[in-house]
Design a protein around this motif. Structure first.
Motif, PDB file in Angstrom:
ATOM      1  N   GLY A   1       0.807  -1.217   0.000  1.00  0.00           N
ATOM      2  CA  GLY A   1       0.000   0.000   0.000  1.00  0.00           C
ATOM      3  C   GLY A   1       0.837   1.263   0.000  1.00  0.00           C
ATOM      4  N   GLU A   2       2.100   1.142   0.353  1.00  0.00           N
ATOM      5  CA  GLU A   2       3.016   2.291   0.346  1.00  0.00           C
ATOM      6  C   GLU A   2       4.043   2.170  -0.774  1.00  0.00           C
ATOM      7  N   ARG A   3       3.689   1.466  -1.824  1.00  0.00           N
ATOM      8  CA  ARG A   3       4.651   1.188  -2.898  1.00  0.00           C
ATOM      9  C   ARG A   3       5.141   2.438  -3.619  1.00  0.00           C
ATOM     10  N   ASP A   4       4.383   3.534  -3.526  1.00  0.00           N
ATOM     11  CA  ASP A   4       4.836   4.760  -4.176  1.00  0.00           C
ATOM     12  C   ASP A   4       6.139   5.264  -3.578  1.00  0.00           C
ATOM     13  N   ARG A   5       6.527   4.715  -2.414  1.00  0.00           N
ATOM     14  CA  ARG A   5       7.759   5.150  -1.755  1.00  0.00           C
ATOM     15  C   ARG A   5       8.964   4.284  -2.117  1.00  0.00           C
ATOM     16  N   TYR A   6       8.723   3.164  -2.807  1.00  0.00           N
ATOM     17  CA  TYR A   6       9.867   2.306  -3.155  1.00  0.00           C
ATOM     18  C   TYR A   6       9.795   1.670  -4.542  1.00  0.00           C
ATOM     19  N   ALA A   7       8.617   1.635  -5.155  1.00  0.00           N
ATOM     20  CA  ALA A   7       8.455   0.870  -6.395  1.00  0.00           C
ATOM     21  C   ALA A   7       9.152   1.507  -7.596  1.00  0.00           C
ATOM     22  N   ASN A   8       9.331   2.829  -7.579  1.00  0.00           N
ATOM     23  CA  ASN A   8       9.977   3.475  -8.717  1.00  0.00           C
ATOM     24  C   ASN A   8      11.446   3.093  -8.842  1.00  0.00           C
ATOM     25  N   ALA A   9      12.070   2.769  -7.722  1.00  0.00           N
ATOM     26  CA  ALA A   9      13.512   2.495  -7.740  1.00  0.00           C
ATOM     27  C   ALA A   9      13.873   1.293  -8.625  1.00  0.00           C
ATOM     28  N   PRO A  10      13.292   0.107  -8.408  1.00  0.00           N
ATOM     29  CA  PRO A  10      13.663  -1.009  -9.286  1.00  0.00           C
ATOM     30  C   PRO A  10      13.257  -0.791 -10.729  1.00  0.00           C
ATOM     31  N   THR A  11      12.149  -0.081 -10.955  1.00  0.00           N
ATOM     32  CA  THR A  11      11.711   0.178 -12.323  1.00  0.00           C
ATOM     33  C   THR A  11      12.726   1.041 -13.062  1.00  0.00           C
ATOM     34  N   VAL A  12      13.134   2.140 -12.440  1.00  0.00           N
ATOM     35  CA  VAL A  12      14.078   3.065 -13.070  1.00  0.00           C
ATOM     36  C   VAL A  12      15.456   2.440 -13.200  1.00  0.00           C
ATOM     37  N   MET A  13      15.897   1.719 -12.179  1.00  0.00           N
ATOM     38  CA  MET A  13      17.245   1.168 -12.192  1.00  0.00           C
ATOM     39  C   MET A  13      17.409   0.061 -13.221  1.00  0.00           C
ATOM     40  N   HIS A  14      16.330  -0.626 -13.571  1.00  0.00           N
ATOM     41  CA  HIS A  14      16.423  -1.700 -14.561  1.00  0.00           C
ATOM     42  C   HIS A  14      16.103  -1.221 -15.975  1.00  0.00           C
ATOM     43  N   ASP A  15      15.785   0.042 -16.123  1.00  0.00           N
ATOM     44  CA  ASP A  15      15.465   0.581 -17.439  1.00  0.00           C
ATOM     45  C   ASP A  15      16.724   1.178 -18.055  1.00  0.00           C
ATOM     46  N   PRO A  16      17.293   0.537 -19.087  1.00  0.00           N
ATOM     47  CA  PRO A  16      18.518   1.068 -19.683  1.00  0.00           C
ATOM     48  C   PRO A  16      18.313   2.414 -20.363  1.00  0.00           C
ATOM     49  N   ASP A  17      17.054   2.804 -20.571  1.00  0.00           N
ATOM     50  CA  ASP A  17      16.777   4.099 -21.178  1.00  0.00           C
ATOM     51  C   ASP A  17      16.637   5.213 -20.139  1.00  0.00           C
ATOM     52  N   SER A  18      16.768   4.857 -18.865  1.00  0.00           N
ATOM     53  CA  SER A  18      16.701   5.874 -17.817  1.00  0.00           C
ATOM     54  C   SER A  18      17.908   6.808 -17.917  1.00  0.00           C
ATOM     55  N   LYS A  19      17.753   7.990 -17.378  1.00  0.00           N
ATOM     56  CA  LYS A  19      18.857   8.940 -17.337  1.00  0.00           C
ATOM     57  C   LYS A  19      19.555   8.852 -15.983  1.00  0.00           C
ATOM     58  N   MET A  20      20.852   9.095 -16.007  1.00  0.00           N
ATOM     59  CA  MET A  20      21.653   8.966 -14.795  1.00  0.00           C
ATOM     60  C   MET A  20      21.082   9.823 -13.661  1.00  0.00           C
ATOM     61  N   GLU A  21      20.616  11.029 -14.013  1.00  0.00           N
ATOM     62  CA  GLU A  21      20.123  11.928 -12.972  1.00  0.00           C
ATOM     63  C   GLU A  21      18.800  11.460 -12.368  1.00  0.00           C
ATOM     64  N   ASP A  22      18.116  10.496 -13.031  1.00  0.00           N
ATOM     65  CA  ASP A  22      16.858   9.982 -12.497  1.00  0.00           C
ATOM     66  C   ASP A  22      17.065   8.874 -11.471  1.00  0.00           C
ATOM     67  N   VAL A  23      18.224   8.242 -11.529  1.00  0.00           N
ATOM     68  CA  VAL A  23      18.453   7.040 -10.726  1.00  0.00           C
ATOM     69  C   VAL A  23      18.682   7.367  -9.257  1.00  0.00           C
ATOM     70  N   GLY A  24      19.573   8.316  -8.998  1.00  0.00           N
ATOM     71  CA  GLY A  24      19.942   8.645  -7.617  1.00  0.00           C
ATOM     72  C   GLY A  24      18.762   8.990  -6.726  1.00  0.00           C
ATOM     73  N   PRO A  25      17.893   9.914  -7.140  1.00  0.00           N
ATOM     74  CA  PRO A  25      16.786  10.326  -6.269  1.00  0.00           C
ATOM     75  C   PRO A  25      15.832   9.188  -5.899  1.00  0.00           C
ATOM     76  N   VAL A  26      15.458   8.334  -6.884  1.00  0.00           N
ATOM     77  CA  VAL A  26      14.507   7.264  -6.559  1.00  0.00           C
ATOM     78  C   VAL A  26      15.175   6.197  -5.683  1.00  0.00           C
ATOM     79  N   TYR A  27      16.465   5.985  -5.883  1.00  0.00           N
ATOM     80  CA  TYR A  27      17.177   5.009  -5.052  1.00  0.00           C
ATOM     81  C   TYR A  27      17.267   5.503  -3.611  1.00  0.00           C
ATOM     82  N   GLU A  28      17.599   6.773  -3.447  1.00  0.00           N
ATOM     83  CA  GLU A  28      17.695   7.342  -2.096  1.00  0.00           C
ATOM     84  C   GLU A  28      16.334   7.361  -1.412  1.00  0.00           C
TER      85      GLU A  28
END
Length: 407
Positions: free
Chosen positions: A172-199
């Protein structure tokens, strides 16, 4: 002069890591793997950082490298065979709890804490819960009318729900963690997008550890906290590893398996006619597709003689699991999807001490998910032409960007 000449030959003979991505067909590894396996199953390869290491493409060599303690998986001195978000992956010291990039005895100590959580028996006990989650996602697909996206509406949310419950993450609180694996596994993600969602995810994990310490539940995180052997930093990194690694492989494997069955109509018909063949079909799909593409590698801790070559201390060897699983010396007619074949010995989950910890749970998700889709949607078919299904070829995992279907 002879030395200079041999060095030139040495470099010109090495393939580039970029050649791995030149797929000629949706389900087949790059054609270069077939020629390498036949002519030089241990070949020189130029890594993104310029390191001239090796790539192993035969089933026999893959097993040898992955089971040899003279090869390390530490990030301290390896060379990564792929780039991440267009950037080189730097070497780094061991991260507490991130045991996937550790060697024994540290790797053994961490992994032993989790072994009992992922046994075949424990995974089997999860079947009824997975069935309930699958039913929910089937309902979501039906709400779309007569068409849906298997990736967005089924595979990804199902994998996330299963992993969240097993690990102890409140879905129910997935909005606080679910973006991280999605962005980190997307090779089309931008480097600047990875750090914030991981943190953001790590911050939530730290908060969750405190909550579980006060109110433990029936999940992995609560049991690890109660065990008391790990620091909060280790706990946090272990949660991240389980979530990111599990989600980044299970969801793509399920979606690509659906795609493969819908394309191979004879195999789909065979599974529909006899659901008892589903277990064998899952193993064959794992072998045939081998979604873990390019990030299985080991670095020699000492000089190692291998296939008539000397792999020098410090050389990194990439092990191609897709090539190993298509080795005709191990599997007859390996380029064919055949749910009747004997798949014993396939390497889709790796091999040796680093073999995938969550493979039993992944099999349950694949089996239950495929079974429900075929049962509930007898008219399931691609909603676009076969060649229009968008593939995600770069990066460590072979995946689909989307899979439009109708029924």
């Amino acid at each position: 002069m002879d030395i200079i000449s041999s060095e030139k030959d040495f470099m010109s003979d090495a393939i580039s890591f970029e050649e791995h991505w030149a797929r000629t067909h949706q389900f087949d590894p790059p054609a270069i793997f077939d020629s390498l396996r036949e002519e030089r199953p241990l070949a020189r390869m130029v890594y993104p950082d310029g390191h001239v290491g090796w790539i192993a493409t035969s089933h026999e060599l893959a097993r040898k490298v992955l089971s040899d303690p003279r090869f390390s998986h530490s990030m301290e001195f390896c060379h990564f065979p792929t780039t991440h978000w267009g950037e080189l992956t730097p070497n780094s010291p061991e991260i507490p709890g991130m045991f996937i990039y550790m060697d024994p005895p540290d790797h053994t100590r961490y992994r032993r804490l989790l072994t009992g959580e992922f046994t075949g028996r424990r995974a089997s006990q999860m079947t009824s819960r997975v069935e309930a989650m699958v039913a929910d996602q089937i309902a979501v697909m039906r709400e779309r009318g007569t068409a849906a996206d298997v990736v967005e509406d089924f595979a990804e949310p199902l994998a996330l729900r299963v992993l969240s419950e097993v690990i102890g993450l409140p879905y129910g609180e997935r909005d606080r963690y679910a973006n991280a694996p999605t962005v980190m596994h997307d090779p089309d993600s931008k480097m600047e997008d990875v750090g914030p969602v991981y943190e953001q995810a790590l911050s939530f994990f730290i908060e969750l550890i405190e909550r579980k310490r006060k109110q433990p539940e029936d999940d992995i995180l609560s049991r690890l906290i109660a065990d008391g052997q790990l620091t909060d930093e280790e706990l946090c990194n272990m949660v991240a590893l389980l979530l990111f690694a599990g989600f980044g492989t299970t969801a793509p494997a399920l979606a690509v398996s659906v795609f493969a069955l819908l394309h191979h109509e004879d195999q789909l018909a065979a599974v529909r006619a006899d659901p008892a063949k589903l277990d064998g079909a899952v193993e064959e799909l794992l072998r045939y597709l081998t979604i873990n593409q390019y990030e299985i590698f080991r670095t020699a801790l000492e000089d190692v003689e291998l296939n008539g070559e000397v792999v020098k201390k410090g050389d990194t060897v990439t092990v191609s699991l897709p090539a190993a699983n298509r080795d005709p010396a191990k599997f007859g007619c390996p380029a064919q999807l055949d749910i009747e074949r004997d798949t014993a010995g396939h390497m889709s989950f790796g091999y040796g001490v680093h073999q995938c910890l969550g493979q039993n749970l992944a099999r349950v998700v694949l089996r239950v998910g495929l079974s429900a889709l075929l049962r509930e949607f007898p008219g399931l078919r691609l909603a676009v032409d076969f060649d229009e299904v968008p593939l995600r070829l770069k990066g460590s995992v072979f995946a689909l960007k989307s899979l439009p279907v109708s029924w």
